[in-house]
Design a protein around this motif. Structure first.
Motif, PDB file in Angstrom:
ATOM      1  N   SER A  78       2.298   2.018  -3.289  1.00 61.19           N
ATOM      2  CA  SER A  78       1.403   2.488  -4.347  1.00 61.19           C
ATOM      3  C   SER A  78       1.195   4.002  -4.228  1.00 61.19           C
ATOM      4  CB  SER A  78       0.055   1.747  -4.297  1.00 61.19           C
ATOM      5  OG  SER A  78      -0.639   2.078  -3.116  1.00 61.19           O
ATOM      6  N   TYR A 108      -3.805   5.045   3.872  1.00 61.98           N
ATOM      7  CA  TYR A 108      -4.166   3.654   4.182  1.00 61.98           C
ATOM      8  C   TYR A 108      -5.675   3.466   4.372  1.00 61.98           C
ATOM      9  CZ  TYR A 108       0.538   1.758   4.757  1.00 61.98           C
ATOM     10  OH  TYR A 108       1.809   1.277   4.512  1.00 61.98           O
ATOM     11  N   ILE A 130       0.851  -1.203   0.000  1.00 59.50           N
ATOM     12  CA  ILE A 130       0.000   0.000   0.000  1.00 59.50           C
ATOM     13  C   ILE A 130       0.883   1.248   0.000  1.00 59.50           C
ATOM     14  CG2 ILE A 130      -1.739   1.322   1.304  1.00 59.50           C
ATOM     15  CD1 ILE A 130      -2.879  -1.431   2.220  1.00 59.50           C
ATOM     16  N   LYS A 151      -8.042   1.102   2.462  1.00 52.99           N
ATOM     17  CA  LYS A 151      -7.255   0.139   1.671  1.00 52.99           C
ATOM     18  C   LYS A 151      -6.955  -1.125   2.467  1.00 52.99           C
ATOM     19  CE  LYS A 151      -5.133   3.492  -1.425  1.00 52.99           C
ATOM     20  NZ  LYS A 151      -5.476   4.796  -0.835  1.00 52.99           N
ATOM     21  N   THR A 152      -7.119  -1.018   3.789  1.00 55.78           N
ATOM     22  CA  THR A 152      -6.925  -2.201   4.628  1.00 55.78           C
ATOM     23  C   THR A 152      -7.768  -2.013   5.893  1.00 55.78           C
ATOM     24  OG1 THR A 152      -5.272  -3.625   5.668  1.00 55.78           O
ATOM     25  CG2 THR A 152      -4.850  -1.272   5.818  1.00 55.78           C
TER      26      THR A 152
END
Ligand code: AMP
Length: 547
Positions: free
Chosen positions: A461, A503, A458, A506-507
């Motif tokens: 990216s 983040y 992540i 994304k998680t």
């Protein structure tokens, strides 16, 4: 009743004999230590490998005696792959990036009798030679007139004068295909390194498998650049598969920087490359600001550590290059899995395909794998349950050289031995394996595991992040909490808060790192992998913000 087919041992010499006969004029191009470009063909290579075999005979080297190299990727190193193993000796490729003490230890442990080195490594050899009593012949991989003078190394000979004095007539001996052919020591982050001892049979079978369409897919029409070093698990077996397919080979020599690799790819019309993510990071870092594109590169194998999805995406969308994500180990010759889609995935959206392609991939025929829990029982292939990854197959170690470390295998109920990879992984219903971590890097927070690879992917990216490493920090309540150490891309800015906000969504919230630590560089090991042990040492005085 036995089958009635001819029984012919699978020997490495048969690969070069085949290449000479059927692809004799296919080119092998090398950038040399001297800086120039050297060109010749498989035919030339085969003849010179035979000269080398004669030179080893003249030295009275016995069957299975070890011949070591400290060398870059180049044609002379390739000759040694075939001349040493083909004549029944064992090629020991030493990693020159190791500490001199480790190199001396390894040479002594292997009891190497000959050591051939690129002149780049002369200072290294000068530092260790007095501590290597088994070595009776020191050879500099250079022309006679380039032999360094006054080195203090007894009897130092140039490779060209050594093999030049020999005949190119030599009949490759026939022997048991299970005989040892080459060896490679593991990186050994804890304890002394241990050696995987490959055989002619394991190497030849691996060479066949590696060339398959859903594996490396190598053909006589490819121009192949192995950036992965020939001192790291035989450059993933490419020299052998190259001889088997007759592809053009392009060797980068010592020039491993992004610019040199890019220029070589363009100049030699390279269609296919292979290397660890850090190498490609450097190359894309060179290409992007200059707006460079590839004219011929179509595919690249990336493995050795997790390939960030952002890199797979950039190769595909910005440069039209297909990334083949591969996983393997020194103990596996090294290929275990490679990620290519199945028929049923072809109608999926690009995003869905990308989710699959970032996994480490499907097992190659010859590699059997399973994941097990703490009790040793096999876990389901549901893409979610993770466990210790175990493998077995004909090119996977059964034990280490000299029995170091005892019996490494774990027996199943039928008594079959499985090699524990030390990796933690999931396997989905289609057989796609995904590594979540090295078992020693797994972060345990509140009884749940967090994949450091996911956290790193992540961060990477984000456009301002060049490299990221996630480690767990001790926490009194949660056991451990993740933090991410990042290296910024030159000329970009991002704050701790911005990256943590990145983040979100994304998680899972509890998996978001507690902190971001900006560093100048992530420590890398001798094979270009992140050295988390070293990073943890560097962060030993670090305290989580919440404590
Ligand atoms: P080595 O024997 O030094 O090549 O290291 C093998 C280890 O590298 C494996 O056990 C993995 O932990 C790691 N590794 C290799 N390829 C990958 C990959 N594609 N993704 C994640 N880890 C990898």
């Amino acid at each position: 009743m036995l089958g009635l087919m001819q029984s012919q041992p699978l020997l490495i010499s048969s690969l070069i004999e085949f290449a000479e006969r059927h692809h004799g004029d296919a080119e092998i191009v090398s950038r040399r230590v001297e800086g120039d470009i050297h060109r010749y063909t498989y035919r030339d290579l085969a003849a010179r490998a035979r000269r080398l075999a004669n030179a080893l005979d003249e030295l009275k080297l016995q069957f299975s005696d070890r011949v070591a190299t400290l060398a870059w990727n180049g044609y002379r190193h390739m000759e040694m792959y075939f001349g040493v193993s083909g004549s029944g000796r064992v090629l020991h490729t030493v990693n020159p990036r190791l500490h001199p003490d480790q190199i001396a230890w390894i040479i002594n442990h292997a009891e190497d009798q000959v050591l051939c080195f690129d002149t780049t490594f002369l200072p290294l050899v000068q530092a260790v030679h007095a501590r290597c009593p088994t070595v009776k012949k020191w050879v500099a991989l250079c022309d006679a007139d380039k032999l360094p003078a006054d080195t203090g190394i007894p009897g130092l000979t140039s490779y060209e004068s050594w093999i030049g004095a020999q005949s190119s007539d030599y009949a490759w001996p026939e022997f048991d295909e299970n005989s040892a052919s080459s060896m490679c020591y593991t990186s050994g982050t804890t304890g002394n390194p241990k050696a995987a001892l490959y055989s002619h049979r394991s190497t030849t079978l691996h060479a066949y498998a590696a060339a398959l369409p859903d594996v490396m897919c190598l053909s006589a029409r490819d121009s192949v650049l192995p950036v992965v070093p020939m001192f790291h698990v035989n450059a993933w077996g490419i020299p052998y598969s190259a001889a088997l397919t007759g592809c053009k080979l392009v060797f980068p020599g010592p020039a491993m920087d992004g610019k040199s690799i890019y220029e070589l790819i363009e100049a030699e019309k390279v269609s296919y490359a292979a290397g660890v993510p850090t190498v490609w990071q450097m190359m894309l870092g060179h290409m992007k600001p200059a707006g460079l594109k590839f004219s011929t590169l179509r595919r690249t194998v990336i493995g050795g550590s997790a390939c960030p999805p952002a890199m797979i995406h950039a190769f595909k969308e910005d440069y039209g290059v297909e990334v083949l994500h591969a996983w393997g180990m020194t103990e596996m010759s090294p290929l275990g899995t490679l990620c290519t889609l199945k028929n049923k995935h072809l109608l999926m959206s690009k995003d869905e395909q990308m989710k699959i392609l970032q996994k480490q991939g499907r097992a190659i025929y010859g590699v059997d794998m399973k994941i097990v829990g703490g009790d040793g029982n096999e876990l389901p292939w549901d893409g979610k349950t993770y466990g210790d990854l175990l493998v077995k197959g004909p090119w996977i170690v059964g034990s280490y050289f000299k029995g170091e470390g005892g019996d490494p295998l774990v027996r199943d109920t039928q008594g079959r031995g499985w090699f524990p990879t030390g990796d933690v992984a999931t396997i989905d219903a289609d057989g796609f394996m995904q590594i979540t971590d090295r078992s020693k890097d797994v972060i345990k927070s509140g009884g749940e595991w967090i994949s450091s690879i996911d956290i790193e992917n992540i961060a990477m990216s984000h456009p301002a992040i060049a490299m990221a490493a996630c480690v767990g920090m001790p926490h009194p309540k949660w056991d451990e909490r993740p933090i991410v150490a990042v290296v910024k891309r030159p000329g970009t800015e991002v704050t701790r808060e911005e990256l943590l906000a990145f983040y979100e969504g994304k998680t899972a919230k509890w998996q978001i790192p507690d902190d971001v630590v900006f560093v100048d560089a992530i420590p890398l090991g001798a094979t270009g992998k992140m050295l988390k042990t070293k990073l943890r040492e560097q962060l030993k005085d670090y305290k989580l913000p919440s404590l």
